[in-house]
Design a protein around this motif. Structure first.
Motif, PDB file in Angstrom:
ATOM      1  N   LEU A  67       0.767  -1.218  -0.025  1.00 35.74           N
ATOM      2  CA  LEU A  67      -0.110   0.080   0.216  1.00 35.74           C
ATOM      3  C   LEU A  67       0.806   1.251   0.018  1.00 35.74           C
ATOM      4  O   LEU A  67       0.525   2.312  -0.581  1.00 35.74           O
ATOM      5  CB  LEU A  67      -0.944   0.093   1.459  1.00 35.74           C
ATOM      6  N   ASN A  68       1.863   1.334   0.677  1.00 36.55           N
ATOM      7  CA  ASN A  68       2.960   2.389   0.575  1.00 36.55           C
ATOM      8  C   ASN A  68       3.980   2.609  -0.316  1.00 36.55           C
ATOM      9  O   ASN A  68       4.586   3.443  -0.185  1.00 36.55           O
ATOM     10  CB  ASN A  68       3.650   2.262   2.189  1.00 36.55           C
ATOM     11  N   ASP A  69       3.982   1.759  -1.334  1.00 35.53           N
ATOM     12  CA  ASP A  69       4.652   1.810  -2.450  1.00 35.53           C
ATOM     13  C   ASP A  69       4.103   2.654  -3.636  1.00 35.53           C
ATOM     14  O   ASP A  69       3.193   2.211  -4.370  1.00 35.53           O
ATOM     15  CB  ASP A  69       4.779   0.317  -3.009  1.00 35.53           C
ATOM     16  N   ASP A  70       4.611   3.896  -3.540  1.00 36.05           N
ATOM     17  CA  ASP A  70       3.922   4.944  -4.307  1.00 36.05           C
ATOM     18  C   ASP A  70       4.204   4.701  -5.867  1.00 36.05           C
ATOM     19  O   ASP A  70       3.731   5.540  -6.572  1.00 36.05           O
ATOM     20  CB  ASP A  70       4.443   6.335  -3.898  1.00 36.05           C
ATOM     21  N   SER A  71       5.162   3.963  -6.075  1.00 30.75           N
ATOM     22  CA  SER A  71       5.665   3.664  -7.655  1.00 30.75           C
ATOM     23  C   SER A  71       4.743   2.674  -8.100  1.00 30.75           C
ATOM     24  O   SER A  71       4.919   2.540  -9.365  1.00 30.75           O
ATOM     25  CB  SER A  71       7.066   2.987  -7.574  1.00 30.75           C
ATOM     26  N   LYS A  72       3.858   2.085  -7.357  1.00 35.18           N
ATOM     27  CA  LYS A  72       2.765   1.274  -7.825  1.00 35.18           C
ATOM     28  C   LYS A  72       1.504   1.874  -8.122  1.00 35.18           C
ATOM     29  O   LYS A  72       0.919   2.751  -7.504  1.00 35.18           O
ATOM     30  CB  LYS A  72       2.600   0.091  -7.068  1.00 35.18           C
ATOM     31  N   ASP A  73       0.761   1.711  -9.515  1.00 33.74           N
ATOM     32  CA  ASP A  73      -0.700   1.998  -9.660  1.00 33.74           C
ATOM     33  C   ASP A  73      -1.535   0.968  -8.844  1.00 33.74           C
ATOM     34  O   ASP A  73      -1.031  -0.027  -8.392  1.00 33.74           O
ATOM     35  CB  ASP A  73      -0.918   2.257 -11.076  1.00 33.74           C
ATOM     36  N   SER A  74      -2.839   1.296  -8.912  1.00 30.13           N
ATOM     37  CA  SER A  74      -3.757   0.447  -8.441  1.00 30.13           C
ATOM     38  C   SER A  74      -3.915  -1.206  -8.829  1.00 30.13           C
ATOM     39  O   SER A  74      -3.832  -2.158  -8.259  1.00 30.13           O
ATOM     40  CB  SER A  74      -5.249   0.871  -8.466  1.00 30.13           C
ATOM     41  N   LYS A  75      -3.537  -1.232 -10.221  1.00 34.85           N
ATOM     42  CA  LYS A  75      -3.408  -2.641 -10.676  1.00 34.85           C
ATOM     43  C   LYS A  75      -2.188  -3.393 -10.287  1.00 34.85           C
ATOM     44  O   LYS A  75      -2.415  -4.397  -9.739  1.00 34.85           O
ATOM     45  CB  LYS A  75      -3.453  -2.573 -12.341  1.00 34.85           C
ATOM     46  N   GLU A  76      -1.063  -2.654 -10.009  1.00 32.76           N
ATOM     47  CA  GLU A  76       0.167  -3.279  -9.626  1.00 32.76           C
ATOM     48  C   GLU A  76      -0.144  -3.562  -8.177  1.00 32.76           C
ATOM     49  O   GLU A  76       0.373  -4.672  -7.626  1.00 32.76           O
ATOM     50  CB  GLU A  76       1.249  -2.387  -9.887  1.00 32.76           C
ATOM     51  N   LYS A  77      -0.712  -2.746  -7.237  1.00 33.56           N
ATOM     52  CA  LYS A  77      -0.948  -3.109  -6.024  1.00 33.56           C
ATOM     53  C   LYS A  77      -1.834  -4.195  -5.691  1.00 33.56           C
ATOM     54  O   LYS A  77      -1.557  -5.079  -5.085  1.00 33.56           O
ATOM     55  CB  LYS A  77      -1.477  -1.767  -5.243  1.00 33.56           C
ATOM     56  N   LEU A  78      -2.826  -4.201  -6.617  1.00 35.70           N
ATOM     57  CA  LEU A  78      -3.839  -5.504  -6.447  1.00 35.70           C
ATOM     58  C   LEU A  78      -3.096  -6.650  -6.951  1.00 35.70           C
ATOM     59  O   LEU A  78      -3.081  -7.530  -6.092  1.00 35.70           O
ATOM     60  CB  LEU A  78      -5.028  -5.246  -7.356  1.00 35.70           C
ATOM     61  N   ARG A  79      -2.196  -6.899  -7.947  1.00 32.64           N
ATOM     62  CA  ARG A  79      -1.240  -7.808  -8.168  1.00 32.64           C
ATOM     63  C   ARG A  79      -0.558  -8.249  -7.235  1.00 32.64           C
ATOM     64  O   ARG A  79      -0.395  -9.409  -6.990  1.00 32.64           O
ATOM     65  CB  ARG A  79      -0.582  -7.583  -9.611  1.00 32.64           C
ATOM     66  N   SER A  80       0.270  -7.226  -6.504  1.00 29.55           N
ATOM     67  CA  SER A  80       1.226  -7.620  -5.657  1.00 29.55           C
ATOM     68  C   SER A  80       0.354  -8.367  -4.311  1.00 29.55           C
ATOM     69  O   SER A  80       1.078  -9.029  -3.790  1.00 29.55           O
ATOM     70  CB  SER A  80       1.835  -6.575  -5.055  1.00 29.55           C
ATOM     71  N   MET A  81      -0.931  -7.687  -4.121  1.00 33.45           N
ATOM     72  CA  MET A  81      -1.663  -8.219  -2.952  1.00 33.45           C
ATOM     73  C   MET A  81      -1.920  -9.741  -3.487  1.00 33.45           C
ATOM     74  O   MET A  81      -1.824 -10.419  -2.393  1.00 33.45           O
ATOM     75  CB  MET A  81      -2.790  -7.287  -2.683  1.00 33.45           C
ATOM     76  N   ILE A  82      -2.456  -9.993  -4.340  1.00 33.14           N
ATOM     77  CA  ILE A  82      -3.035 -11.372  -4.883  1.00 33.14           C
ATOM     78  C   ILE A  82      -1.692 -12.308  -4.658  1.00 33.14           C
ATOM     79  O   ILE A  82      -1.817 -13.290  -4.234  1.00 33.14           O
ATOM     80  CB  ILE A  82      -3.472 -11.266  -6.341  1.00 33.14           C
ATOM     81  N   TYR A  83      -0.643 -11.789  -5.545  1.00 29.84           N
ATOM     82  CA  TYR A  83       0.629 -12.541  -5.112  1.00 29.84           C
ATOM     83  C   TYR A  83       1.187 -12.915  -3.953  1.00 29.84           C
ATOM     84  O   TYR A  83       1.399 -13.880  -3.631  1.00 29.84           O
ATOM     85  CB  TYR A  83       1.729 -11.880  -6.268  1.00 29.84           C
ATOM     86  N   MET A  84       0.974 -11.959  -3.253  1.00 39.34           N
ATOM     87  CA  MET A  84       1.369 -12.189  -1.558  1.00 39.34           C
ATOM     88  C   MET A  84       0.560 -13.305  -0.929  1.00 39.34           C
ATOM     89  O   MET A  84       1.273 -14.161  -0.464  1.00 39.34           O
ATOM     90  CB  MET A  84       1.484 -10.676  -0.888  1.00 39.34           C
TER      91      MET A  84
END
Length: 189
Positions: A67-84
């Motif tokens: 969530l705190n990674d400002d370099s990621k847009d919403s799609k990338e954050k969602l992808r990262s959460m699913i992957y995590m």
């Protein structure tokens, strides 16, 4: 010793279930006395609560980083959460199974703090969905709450069947899920 009790209990609870695993079996597996167990835990409920807390706090900590990674847009954050969530199955499959399966065995006093943290995880995913709607990355005509619950329904139950050593990697499963979430399964014709 506390971590040894937790790890042994995770193994036994996963194998037999919380209610079917006796305190005696836990201490026998460890080769210690009940007194040793009671030095670290008031009862089996407190032990189960610690297992739940350890798992959900691990997820929340990783989620906050995303969530705190400002370099990621919403799609990338969602992808990262699913992957995590999917990737955590490799090292924490038993803990995940216990988290989802055994929550019903927590008494009200213990359950409250777990539910609050579980709900916070959901709220954080929903915040990413809402952010994606606001910035035009996601459709505006869908209910963010229902979308979030659908995403979590897909990802959270992967612990039950997903084999990280199988034919599909965590990265591939994440891509499949994200594609379904973002594009559906309709033919592109």
């Amino acid at each position: 010793m506390k971590q040894e009790i937790i790890q042994t209990s995770i193994h036994l609870f996963d194998k037999k279930g919380f209610t079917e695993t006796s305190l005696q079996e836990i201490v026998e597996e460890l080769g210690v006395t009940k007194g040793t167990f009671y030095y670290y835990f008031k009862n089996k409920q407190e032990l189960l609560t610690d297992i739940h807390l350890e798992f959900i706090e691990f997820l929340l900590s990783n989620q906050r980083t995303i969530l705190n990674d400002d370099s990621k847009d919403s799609k990338e954050k969602l992808r990262s959460m699913i992957y995590m969530v999917i990737h955590s199955i490799k090292d924490r499959k038993k803990s995940a199974r216990i988290f989802f399966r055994e929550m019903r065995n927590l008494g009200p006093d213990y359950l409250e703090q777990i539910v609050q943290k579980r709900d916070q995880f959901r709220v954080n995913v929903q915040a990413v969905v809402e952010e994606g709607i606001e910035n035009g990355e996601f459709q505006t005509d869908l209910d963010p709450n229902m979308v979030t619950r659908g995403i979590l329904g897909m990802t959270n139950w992967s612990y039950y069947w997903f084999d990280p050593e199988g034919d599909v990697s965590a990265e591939e499963l994440t891509s499949i899920y994200l594609n379904i979430i973002l594009n559906g399964i309709n033919s592109k014709d």
